[in-house]
Design an enzyme around this catalytic site. Sequence first.
Site, mmCIF file in Angstrom:
data_model
loop_
_atom_site.group_PDB
_atom_site.id
_atom_site.type_symbol
_atom_site.label_atom_id
_atom_site.label_comp_id
_atom_site.label_asym_id
_atom_site.label_seq_id
_atom_site.Cartn_x
_atom_site.Cartn_y
_atom_site.Cartn_z
ATOM 1 N N LEU A 99 -31.451 -17.408 18.338
ATOM 2 C CA LEU A 99 -31.635 -16.589 19.531
ATOM 3 C C LEU A 99 -31.757 -15.161 19.031
ATOM 4 O O LEU A 99 -31.009 -14.767 18.125
ATOM 5 C CB LEU A 99 -30.426 -16.704 20.469
ATOM 6 N N ASP A 100 -32.672 -14.387 19.584
ATOM 7 C CA ASP A 100 -32.800 -13.025 19.087
ATOM 8 C C ASP A 100 -31.553 -12.213 19.453
ATOM 9 O O ASP A 100 -30.728 -12.638 20.268
ATOM 10 C CB ASP A 100 -34.085 -12.352 19.566
ATOM 11 N N LYS A 101 -31.405 -11.076 18.837
ATOM 12 C CA LYS A 101 -30.173 -10.291 18.933
ATOM 13 C C LYS A 101 -29.802 -9.950 20.370
ATOM 14 O O LYS A 101 -28.622 -9.951 20.739
ATOM 15 C CB LYS A 101 -30.328 -9.003 18.107
ATOM 16 N N SER A 103 -30.581 -11.642 23.086
ATOM 17 C CA SER A 103 -30.422 -12.810 23.941
ATOM 18 C C SER A 103 -29.027 -13.402 23.824
ATOM 19 O O SER A 103 -28.312 -13.189 22.843
ATOM 20 C CB SER A 103 -31.471 -13.871 23.594
#
Length: 234
Positions: A99-101, A103
Amino acid sequence: MQHIQTVLAKSGAYSRRETGRMIEQKRVTVNGIPCTHSTEVLPEDVILIDGKPVPEPAERVYLAFHKPAGITCTAQKAVEGNLVDYLNWETRIFAVGRLDKASTGLLILTNDGSIVNPLMKEEAAKEKEYIVQTKRPVSDSMIEKMCEGGLLIKGKEASPAFAEKTGEFTFRIILKQGLNRQIRRMCSAFGNHVISLKRTRISHIHLDPLEPGEWRHLTTEEIQLLKEGIKGKS
């Protein structure tokens, strides 16, 4: 005989990706000779990493974790806000997928390095469910195009997804694809901007009732279903 990366990953201390880097850096030796990616070993061979024996296999751990915003999905401790420092787990632990930072939501974590990469390949074909809040109203045309597929994301076509509006500024989407920042880029294609993005489900594993920062052990049934997916692929 077994492949060197398989043997190292079974220790639970390293993922296959990490062992690959160590092999390229000539940090892994077999009977005193730096190994290559194609090296195969026997049980009696002496394997050393930086001149030290390979750690004994740790007890296997499989977790569901509610990632809060601001945490980066990496085991590299040099990265500020990395997953390892946040969890402070007693053994090395790896995220299956990312998951990106910015999210939040469900991550599957394990210290079983031998299955991280197979699980990541399998995860790419599993349903992943998200709830999304946007800066501007969610348009019907955006939802229709997400369901239809075909939007270009970094040169690749987005596959058809299930998407539905849940409010003026919110929608729910289920993907089987894992393109980098896919949902954010699909929204950007319609002049919209993601304010918050939370993953609530990966296949049969659900986020609820975990609060941000909380984790739980996967059940025996959840683990079995994950591993059956790997066997099915192989």
